[in-house]
Scaffold this motif. Structure first.
Motif, PDB file in Angstrom:
ATOM      1  N   ALA A 180       0.869  -1.179   0.000  1.00 27.07           N
ATOM      2  CA  ALA A 180       0.000   0.000   0.000  1.00 27.07           C
ATOM      3  C   ALA A 180       0.903   1.226   0.000  1.00 27.07           C
ATOM      4  O   ALA A 180       1.597   1.494   0.977  1.00 27.07           O
ATOM      5  CB  ALA A 180      -0.906  -0.021   1.215  1.00 27.07           C
ATOM      6  N   ASP A 181       0.919   1.957  -1.132  1.00 31.64           N
ATOM      7  CA  ASP A 181       1.807   3.111  -1.278  1.00 31.64           C
ATOM      8  C   ASP A 181       1.053   4.386  -0.904  1.00 31.64           C
ATOM      9  O   ASP A 181       0.273   4.897  -1.685  1.00 31.64           O
ATOM     10  CB  ASP A 181       2.311   3.173  -2.725  1.00 31.64           C
ATOM     11  N   GLU A 182       1.289   4.891   0.286  1.00 31.04           N
ATOM     12  CA  GLU A 182       0.609   6.088   0.791  1.00 31.04           C
ATOM     13  C   GLU A 182      -0.899   6.028   0.545  1.00 31.04           C
ATOM     14  O   GLU A 182      -1.468   6.958  -0.032  1.00 31.04           O
ATOM     15  CB  GLU A 182       1.175   7.343   0.110  1.00 31.04           C
ATOM     16  N   PRO A 183      -1.582   4.973   0.985  1.00 29.19           N
ATOM     17  CA  PRO A 183      -2.984   4.804   0.600  1.00 29.19           C
ATOM     18  C   PRO A 183      -3.929   5.821   1.232  1.00 29.19           C
ATOM     19  O   PRO A 183      -5.045   5.966   0.760  1.00 29.19           O
ATOM     20  CB  PRO A 183      -3.311   3.390   1.090  1.00 29.19           C
ATOM     21  N   VAL A 184      -3.506   6.525   2.273  1.00 24.67           N
ATOM     22  CA  VAL A 184      -4.436   7.471   2.893  1.00 24.67           C
ATOM     23  C   VAL A 184      -3.949   8.916   2.809  1.00 24.67           C
ATOM     24  O   VAL A 184      -4.642   9.825   3.268  1.00 24.67           O
ATOM     25  CB  VAL A 184      -4.723   7.099   4.374  1.00 24.67           C
ATOM     26  N   SER A 185      -2.784   9.151   2.196  1.00 25.40           N
ATOM     27  CA  SER A 185      -2.226  10.514   2.204  1.00 25.40           C
ATOM     28  C   SER A 185      -3.098  11.510   1.468  1.00 25.40           C
ATOM     29  O   SER A 185      -3.112  12.687   1.799  1.00 25.40           O
ATOM     30  CB  SER A 185      -0.845  10.519   1.561  1.00 25.40           C
ATOM     31  N   ALA A 186      -3.807  11.044   0.429  1.00 25.77           N
ATOM     32  CA  ALA A 186      -4.594  11.988  -0.370  1.00 25.77           C
ATOM     33  C   ALA A 186      -5.984  12.201   0.223  1.00 25.77           C
ATOM     34  O   ALA A 186      -6.779  12.927  -0.347  1.00 25.77           O
ATOM     35  CB  ALA A 186      -4.709  11.478  -1.805  1.00 25.77           C
ATOM     36  N   LEU A 187      -6.271  11.579   1.351  1.00 30.49           N
ATOM     37  CA  LEU A 187      -7.633  11.637   1.893  1.00 30.49           C
ATOM     38  C   LEU A 187      -7.729  12.602   3.066  1.00 30.49           C
ATOM     39  O   LEU A 187      -6.756  12.841   3.776  1.00 30.49           O
ATOM     40  CB  LEU A 187      -8.061  10.238   2.349  1.00 30.49           C
ATOM     41  N   ASP A 188      -8.933  13.134   3.266  1.00 30.93           N
ATOM     42  CA  ASP A 188      -9.175  13.991   4.422  1.00 30.93           C
ATOM     43  C   ASP A 188      -9.077  13.178   5.706  1.00 30.93           C
ATOM     44  O   ASP A 188      -9.285  11.964   5.700  1.00 30.93           O
ATOM     45  CB  ASP A 188     -10.583  14.588   4.311  1.00 30.93           C
ATOM     46  N   VAL A 189      -8.786  13.885   6.812  1.00 27.62           N
ATOM     47  CA  VAL A 189      -8.570  13.195   8.084  1.00 27.62           C
ATOM     48  C   VAL A 189      -9.721  12.251   8.438  1.00 27.62           C
ATOM     49  O   VAL A 189      -9.507  11.102   8.823  1.00 27.62           O
ATOM     50  CB  VAL A 189      -8.403  14.217   9.226  1.00 27.62           C
ATOM     51  N   SER A 190     -10.953  12.732   8.279  1.00 30.66           N
ATOM     52  CA  SER A 190     -12.078  11.918   8.728  1.00 30.66           C
ATOM     53  C   SER A 190     -12.243  10.679   7.848  1.00 30.66           C
ATOM     54  O   SER A 190     -12.695   9.641   8.304  1.00 30.66           O
ATOM     55  CB  SER A 190     -13.366  12.746   8.742  1.00 30.66           C
TER      56      SER A 190
END
Lengths: 327, 613, 317
Positions: A180-190
């Motif tokens: 998983a390459d930065e799977p949450v970096s582009a997402l908002d905190v919530s």
């Protein structure tokens, strides 16, 4: 104690990119990875952290055989990826998958999400006919989406939903190992928390091995069993996540932890001077020495190798002064 | 949206279809034989039998024009189709496999581009003699590299996208990737290229025929007709006009179709109407001005005027900043936090207009002004002097063509400074190493953190009263972020009394830098107060949920907020957070709550704030 | 900068060599014998003796590499051979006509830039407004009319119907400067209609795109005046795509010159070329194609230098 044969393993991996030579200009090799050793056991989550240019994304692609190492070996379940025939490599690919950072770029805008999730099933002939659609429906439910959404196009979904679709696509071939390459970096905190929870659940339910690449130390700390800290293409420190967070040894790891802002405590004022040097012309000796508060003259001479820290089973640090710092 | 863009294709599409139909139907129409001569009636004017008259050999002009369209279109389409097939294949192979294959395909095709097109065609004509076959052959050669280039460039950019890598990771065979994933995604620009090429092929064909080196007489061709009519221009000027009109009209229709196709299929680089660079003041009802310490935003409401009415992006936003205070505005994407600070600077995008509210600001001269109602000339005098701003991405916020020192000097010159000798001290103040040399450097020569330092130097050049920072550390690495945060803290101390508004999505950064925090959600301020108080005991469920979702607690599971942020077009009727709120009750879904005072220093937009402890 | 220029110059020299070799190969490797083709006009088989004689005269009986060597050697000496028709040295004719063609191209380019660039900026600043819609409509129309149609219609209207100017021709500058310029303006203006429209369109869309960039907003935040921002931060940044597109159109421009010279009886290279193609005079066609292609390559070299002048990132690359 760690098992003798890890599921995925990189041994002394070096990867060079050649910057395209201009007319009559020489092409310069840029070393994205240098002598990297990483292993991922079955059902284990290994986090890879580091700043831009540290080679963490390249490492993920090399581990999946999407990029060939310039030197060294990548083994999956004991088999060297470089030694396999095309046909056998394809069967290995079924067992390892990838989730990307950008939920907008990772889905083909022109095909329905159902077709994209079903790709792996069709390519590897895991099912045929109606059964494909049934499996796709099941996968969509598994990642918390409505099976009726299979016929819709990616642009109809929000970023978090797309990332769930990307996870479903990776799960379609029932893999044992996911990068998983930065799977949450582009997402908002919530939304980030939703996807992190999903990955945690799937890992527990399916016994997945996970290589989790991130620059967010908090997420890594939450999710990972082991941690690999990288800087300019080299591994600086490696070991159980809880121990590293509790007592980091490598000066870079310590600086990284200190610089990460936290709700609990204020970040240390200026933990490090300067910025990451260009990967095209890294410093001699220890690559970190130009910013290291503890650097001494021989750091410019000797390239430190990963050494197991005395008194620990499996903490390894690439620093000439590691023992001195640890005590 | 899509429907409207498709409708824009209707007019040129129908016209092009009409031209095509007329050309196809020419043999079936009751037309005179286009090559039958009637020398006795040469150059005769229009008559019932010959609606557009007769040419220098007495042939029917109307018939020749319609048959000419046939020749012209047949040559153009055949040549373009050949070039498209060959060029696309070469481009895809070269772009996907790179290396030697690229050299053998794309680079080989590009040799053709060393020759000006018409010249190459003439060379071919010299070798093969004029004629339709030669024309098609030479045009196909000419246009192949164009298609190869477009297909190559598109393949390169699509190949680098994650969804292609995902296919490779799935173990898809290369053939399947090329056919199923690559080709459909590079098709739109190729279709545009196709229509563009058909038009150029028609122009080239007629040009060659005009020179007498294309279509061979007596076959009808527009270029040949213009060539013929030129010789009899003095007796029959109208004869010249008809083929000119036909040719220009056909090319115009194709070009129009091409422009519209590009808009529909390939929207990159399409202009979105008015740039909003020349600013106009929004028409707002007058509002009283009263004294404030530094900045007070009140009831700020921002809308986008769309075709389906107005969409409210920011509703009733308000907060204040005291002298020397740092206020963090925190929220997720779409919360309206950036628009709110842009409104303070008077730099809103053209499509976004303020419809209500006040932005009261006390300048260096002690005067209070309402920035929402301030004419552009006066606003400009404040920008960069009393009010300054630092943007998110330092690599795009500096002009790549100008030296760093010159850009910092602009701030000084714009507000009356005669010399720029304080540039170097400014650069030194923001911690740039070797400031004399860095002032002479171009932005691409320094690192991201140093660019942001230069941006900050330009912002504080005139000792502003208020510094607005829009996610100034988001694009930077963690260790550099820490440096910039501490620089901003130091500067505030040095510039006594400077207030700061710090926009961020990162709660941890808020606790690092700010005195007070303003939490925004879906275009509204939901909570405001001192950072320590708000983080310790949030008085709005959104703030509480946001804090809980940060993976710092060591909890087994993160407390995720269910659902997604609502889109501006379908905002919930009541509280905008109600659909995702664990504590929502009936009234929350019906009535939009107001921002209420929780204590002297805190406000919340939740009807149940008292129950949140 | 110097290293960059040297590299580009070397590349251009390489391209000229490729072009020269290609022209040679095309002529000599094409199936069929040029001598035979040349003499077999109208499909009648030529006299074998005459073919032999011509082959000998053209050196076609020598091995290919020897022909290539002597061709390249002659080129380096500036010798393009003799015309088959009148045995006149081709280089002399080209030397006489080339300056006239160059003059036409430069005049056309200057007119196009002088009108296209400022109008493009003006239209972009008021995108969607009346001025923009008028200018954009005019540009779309101008782009759709082939250059020889513009020329022909210009002759029809201006020369024949209104009797404002003569229908074309050429007077040396030394003999009558005023008349020379009037006669130059007609063909140059004709080329500039299409080229100016291209420049206008690219300038407009490029300016629009630059106006949206962050650094323009940052300049506004510094309090710079609108005029200052347009001068320092917009126009210069918008130039790169203009240069690119003009470079892409150079080929069309050079081709257009052939047609326009024909329409206005401008005695440049094109009349010579058309005559040579009609007569299938190989040495002449080869010589002219080579000269114009070299010109094309050199113009592209100038364009590469312009990039470096505009953008420091290119200089330092």
């Amino acid at each position: 104690m760690r098992a003798a044969q890890p599921l995925a393993r990189a041994v002394g991996v070096t990867r060079a990119f050649y910057r395209r030579g201009r007319f009559l200009g020489r092409s310069v090799p840029v070393m994205a990875l240098r002598g990297v050793d990483v292993e991922v056991q079955r059902a284990e989550t290994v986090g890879v952290v580091g700043e831009s240019g540290c080679g963490k994304s390249t490492l993920g692609r090399v581990m999946l055989g999407l990029l060939a190492p310039t030197e060294g070996q990548v083994l999956f379940d004991g088999e060297d990826l470089a030694q396999q025939t095309q046909a056998h490599l394809r069967t290995l690919r079924r067992r390892m998958q990838m989730v990307f950072q950008d939920p907008y770029g990772s889905l083909d805008p022109r095909r329905t999400v159902g077709a994209q999730i079903g790709d792996g099933i069709v390519i590897h002939r895991l099912a045929a006919g109606v059964e494909v659609a049934e499996r796709v429906a099941l996968l969509l439910r598994q990642v918390g989406l409505n099976p009726a959404d299979a016929g819709r196009l990616p642009h109809e979904f929000s970023g978090g939903q797309r990332q769930r679709i990307a996870v479903a696509r990776a799960l379609a071939t029932a893999p044992e190992f996911i990068v998983a390459d930065e799977p949450v970096s582009a997402l908002d905190v919530s939304i980030q928390a939703q996807v992190v929870n999903l990955l945690a659940d799937l890992r527990a339910d399916l016994g997945l091995a996970l290589l989790f690449i991130s620059h967010d130390l908090h997420v890594v700390r939450h999710l990972c069993d082991r941690l690999v800290v990288m800087y300019l293409g080299r591994v600086m420190e490696e070991g159980p996540a809880s121990e590293i967070f509790a007592a980091p040894v490598h000066p870079y790891t310590r600086a990284l932890l200190a610089a990460t802002p936290s709700l609990r405590h204020r970040a240390a004022p200026v933990p490090l001077m300067g910025e990451v040097p260009s990967i095209a012309s890294p410093p001699t000796g220890c690559v970190f020495r130009t910013r290291c508060p503890m650097a001494q003259p021989d750091c410019a001479e000797t390239v430190p190798t990963l050494q197991t820290l005395k008194g620990t089973g499996d903490r390894r640090i690439a620093c000439l002064r590691a023992e001195e710092i640890a005590t | 949206m899509n429907g409207l863009r498709l409708r824009s294709l209707a007019v040129p599409g129908l016209l092009a279809a009409a031209i095509l139909l007329l050309a196809l139907a020419a043999p079936m129409l009751p037309l005179a034989d286009p090559v039958r001569q009637d020398v006795a009636r040469r150059l005769a004017g229009p008559s019932a039998a010959h609606l557009l008259g007769q040419d220098e050999y007495g042939r029917d002009v109307l018939s020749r024009i319609l048959w000419g369209a046939r020749v012209s279109l047949a040559v153009a389409f055949t040549a373009t189709a050949l070039a498209a097939t060959l060029g696309t294949a070469l481009g895809i192979l070269g772009g996907y496999f790179r290396g030697v294959i690229e050299l053998l395909t794309v680079r080989a095709a590009e040799i053709v581009l060393c020759f000006p097109p018409l010249l190459l065609a003439l060379l071919v004509v010299t070798l093969m003699g004029p004629g339709t076959g030669t024309l098609i052959f030479s045009l196909a050669i000419l246009f192949t590299p164009g298609f190869a280039r477009v297909a190559y460039a598109e393949t390169l950019s699509v190949r680098a996208l994650d969804y292609v890598t995902a296919q490779q990771a799935l173990g898809a065979p290369t053939r399947r990737i090329l056919a199923r994933t690559l080709l459909p995604n590079i098709a739109p620009p190729l279709i545009v290229q196709f229509s563009l090429t058909v038009a150029s092929a028609m122009v080239l064909e007629s040009g060659l025929s005009f020179l007498g080196l294309g279509v061979v007489p007596p076959s009808p061709s527009w270029g040949l007709m213009i060539r013929g009519a030129r010789t009899t221009m003095e007796q029959a000027p109208l004869l010249l006009l008809w083929p000119c009109l036909a040719l220009a009209g056909a090319v115009l229709v194709l070009n129009l179709l091409c422009d519209r196709l590009r808009d529909v299929l390939d929207p990159r680089g399409r202009s979105t109407g008015s740039p909003g660079f020349l600013r106009k003041l929004a028409a707002l009802p007058p509002a009283p001005v009263e004294s404030v310490p530094l900045l007070r935003v009140e009831g700020l409401t921002l809308q986008v005027k769309g075709r389906h009415g107005s969409v409210t992006l920011v509703r009733d936003a308000g907060f204040s900043v005291g002298r020397g205070e740092t206020v963090a505005v925190v929220g997720e994407s779409g919360s309206g936090k950036t628009l709110t600070v842009l409104a303070v600077m008077g730099l809103l995008p053209a499509a976004v207009v303020p419809v209500a509210g006040r932005i009261l600001f006390t300048g260096r001269d002690g005067h209070v002004r309402d920035l929402l109602r301030l004419p552009e000339a006066q606003m400009r005098a404040l920008r960069g002097r009393d009010l300054a701003m630092v943007f998110q991405d330092p690599s795009s916020s500096l002009n790549p063509l100008l030296r760093i020192g010159d850009q910092v000097a602009e701030s000084l010159r714009a507000h009356g400074a005669k010399s720029s000798e304080s540039v170097v001290p400014l650069l030194r103040q923001v911690g740039l190493p070797d400031p004399e040399r860095q002032a002479q450097a171009y932005p691409h020569e320094v690192s991201g953190g140093q660019r942001q330092r230069a941006m900050i130097a330009a912002a504080i050049a005139n000792h502003p009263r208020l510094l607005l920072a829009d996610e100034p550390t988001t694009a930077l690495d963690v260790t550099v972020q820490a440096q910039i945060l501490s620089l901003l803290t130091d500067l505030k101390r040095a510039e006594g009394g400077m207030g700061m508004v710090f926009v961020t999505h990162n709660l941890a950064v808020v606790s690092d830098i700010a005195d007070r925090v303003v939490v925004m959600y879906a275009g509204e301020v939901v909570e405001e107060g001192p950072v320590a108080d708000v983080f310790a005991a949030p008085r709005h469920p959104y703030t509480a949920a946001l804090l809980a979702s940060v993976p710092e607690g060591g909890a087994e599971r993160l407390a995720a907020i269910r659902g997604t942020v609502p889109q501006p077009l379908d905002m919930p009727a009541g509280c905008r957070f109600a659909p995702r709120c664990e504590r929502a009750i009936e009234i929350c879904r019906e009535v939009a709550p107001a921002l209420v005072e929780v204590s002297l220093v805190r406000r919340s937009r939740c009807v149940r704030w008292k129950e949140l402890v | 900068m110097l290293a960059y220029a040297a590299r580009r110059l070397l590349l251009s020299a390489g391209l000229v060599w490729v072009v020269a070799s290609l022209v040679f190969l095309v002529i000599h490797l094409i199936p069929g014998d040029p001598a035979e083709l040349l003499l077999s006009q109208g499909g009648i088989a030529p006299d074998p003796a005459a073919v032999d004689e011509l082959r000998h005269r053209l050196g076609l009986n020598l091995p290919l590499w020897e022909q290539y060597a002597s061709y390249m050697g002659a080129l380096l000496r500036g010798d393009f051979g003799l015309s088959l028709l009148d045995e006149h040295p081709i280089a002399d004719e080209i030397a006489l006509r080339l300056p006239r063609t160059l003059e036409l191209i430069i005049a056309a380019a200057l007119i196009s830039l002088a009108f296209g660039m400022p109008l493009g900026v003006a239209a972009a600043l008021q995108a969607g407004g009346l001025l923009d819609r008028l200018l954009s409509g005019a540009a779309a129309l101008a782009l759709s009319i082939p250059v020889f149609v513009v020329g022909t219609l210009a002759v029809l209207v201006l020369a024949q119907e209104l009797k404002l100017v003569s229908a074309g021709g050429y007077v040396p500058f030394a003999r009558d400067p005023g008349r020379h310029i009037v006669l130059l303006l007609m063909p140059a203006g004709t080329i500039a209609v299409g080229l100016g429209a291209v420049v206008f369109r690219v300038m407009r869309s490029s300016v629009l795109e630059v106006l949206e960039r962050d650094h323009v907003r940052a300049a506004q935040a510094r309090g710079l005046s609108a005029a200052g921002i347009i001068r320092r931060h917009v126009v210069r940044n918008a130039l790169t795509p203009v240069v690119t597109v003009v470079a892409l159109h150079l080929g069309t421009l050079l081709g257009g010159t052939v047609l326009v010279e024909f329409v206005f009886n401008w005695p440049g290279l094109s009349g010579y070329l058309v005559r040579a193609v009609e007569a299938r005079d190989y040495p002449e066609v080869m010589g002219i194609v080579l000269v114009i292609s070299t010109l094309f390559v050199l113009l592209n070299f100038v364009v590469d230098l312009l990039y470096a002048v505009i953008d420091p990132r290119v200089r330092h690359a």
